[in-house]
Design an enzyme around this catalytic site. Structure first.
Site, PDB file in Angstrom:
ATOM      1  N   GLU A  58       0.828  -1.209   0.000  1.00  0.00           N
ATOM      2  CA  GLU A  58       0.000   0.000   0.000  1.00  0.00           C
ATOM      3  C   GLU A  58       0.864   1.262   0.000  1.00  0.00           C
ATOM      4  O   GLU A  58       0.575   2.238  -0.691  1.00  0.00           O
ATOM      5  CB  GLU A  58      -0.906   0.038   1.231  1.00  0.00           C
ATOM      6  CG  GLU A  58      -1.883  -1.110   1.326  1.00  0.00           C
ATOM      7  CD  GLU A  58      -1.317  -2.355   2.018  1.00  0.00           C
ATOM      8  OE1 GLU A  58      -0.105  -2.624   1.901  1.00  0.00           O
ATOM      9  OE2 GLU A  58      -2.086  -3.049   2.678  1.00  0.00           O
ATOM     10  N   CYS A  89      -2.190  -3.012   6.478  1.00  0.00           N
ATOM     11  CA  CYS A  89      -1.552  -3.037   7.801  1.00  0.00           C
ATOM     12  C   CYS A  89      -1.675  -1.653   8.454  1.00  0.00           C
ATOM     13  O   CYS A  89      -2.018  -0.662   7.804  1.00  0.00           O
ATOM     14  CB  CYS A  89      -0.091  -3.443   7.683  1.00  0.00           C
ATOM     15  SG  CYS A  89       0.926  -2.277   6.780  1.00  0.00           S
TER      16      CYS A  89
HETATM   17  N1  THU Z   1       2.079  -6.717   3.843  1.00  0.00           N
HETATM   18  C1  THU Z   1       1.699  -5.764   2.944  1.00  0.00           C
HETATM   19  O1  THU Z   1       2.411  -5.508   1.959  1.00  0.00           O
HETATM   20  N2  THU Z   1       0.524  -5.125   3.156  1.00  0.00           N
HETATM   21  C2  THU Z   1      -0.325  -5.406   4.170  1.00  0.00           C
HETATM   22  O2  THU Z   1      -1.305  -4.718   4.347  1.00  0.00           O
HETATM   23  C3  THU Z   1      -0.067  -6.555   5.044  1.00  0.00           C
HETATM   24  C4  THU Z   1       1.330  -7.045   5.036  1.00  0.00           C
HETATM   25  C5  THU Z   1       3.338  -7.413   3.606  1.00  0.00           C
HETATM   26  C6  THU Z   1       4.475  -6.953   4.467  1.00  0.00           C
HETATM   27  C7  THU Z   1       5.366  -8.172   4.488  1.00  0.00           C
HETATM   28  O3  THU Z   1       6.219  -8.119   3.365  1.00  0.00           O
HETATM   29  C8  THU Z   1       4.411  -9.335   4.322  1.00  0.00           C
HETATM   30  O4  THU Z   1       3.179  -8.790   3.868  1.00  0.00           O
HETATM   31  C9  THU Z   1       4.147 -10.115   5.598  1.00  0.00           C
HETATM   32  O5  THU Z   1       3.782  -9.277   6.627  1.00  0.00           O
END
Ligand code: THU
Length: 148
Positions: A58, A89
């Site tokens: 994001e 997240c």
């Molecule tokens: N991750 C994202 O890219 N976006 C989110 O909203 C949730 C988590 C990624 C970060 C990391 O590379 C992987 O997912 C595991 O947490």
């Protein structure tokens, strides 16, 4: 554009997910952000051996958009392998709130499951520029009060 175009947005996020660099979590995420201009900016998660340096999909989409001159956004799609559907997240929610809580959010998996929500619902009581003191908002103490 409100309430429309989510299929395209989800398709773009699904394609962006293919570019994820996620050797540590092996959890690939794609995002697509539709700006008010109508343009779509994609992102994927980019991990790092220093795990904390990882950037979520994001934020990658948002920084690409802002670097291209965008400031206002209509909708975001986040795509990951489910179930469950993956919401943005916490740091991604904070980051996006900077540009307005009025953002449609579509969560999707690879099997066609889609959930619609919005950033204000996902991230209530956010810390924003209004949370900074009125003095700073007037342009004192180094806060410009403008768009940066
Ligand atoms: N991750 C994202 O890219 N976006 C989110 O909203 C949730 C988590 C990624 C970060 C990391 O590379 C992987 O997912 C595991 O947490």
């Amino acid at each position: 554009m409100k309430g429309t175009g989510e299929k395209e947005l989800i398709a773009r996020a699904t394609a962006a997910r293919e570019m994820a660099y996620a050797p540590y979590s092996v959890f690939r995420v794609g995002a697509a952000l539709r700006a008010e201009s109508g343009k779509i900016y994609e992102g994927c998660n980019v991990e790092n051996a220093s795990y904390g340096a990882t950037i979520c999909a994001e934020r990658v989409a948002a920084v690409k958009a802002v670097a291209a001159g965008e400031r206002r956004f209509l909708a975001l799609a986040v795509v990951a392998e489910g179930p469950p559907l993956v919401p943005p997240c916490g740091i991604g929610r904070q980051f996006l709130t900077e540009f307005g809580p009025d953002l449609e959010v579509y969560l999707a998996d690879l099997e066609g499951h889609i959930e619609r929500t919005d950033l204000a619902a996902l991230f209530p009581a956010a810390f924003t520029r209004q949370s900074l003191s009125a003095k700073k908002a007037r342009g004192e103490e180094g806060f410009s009060g403008r768009d940066g």
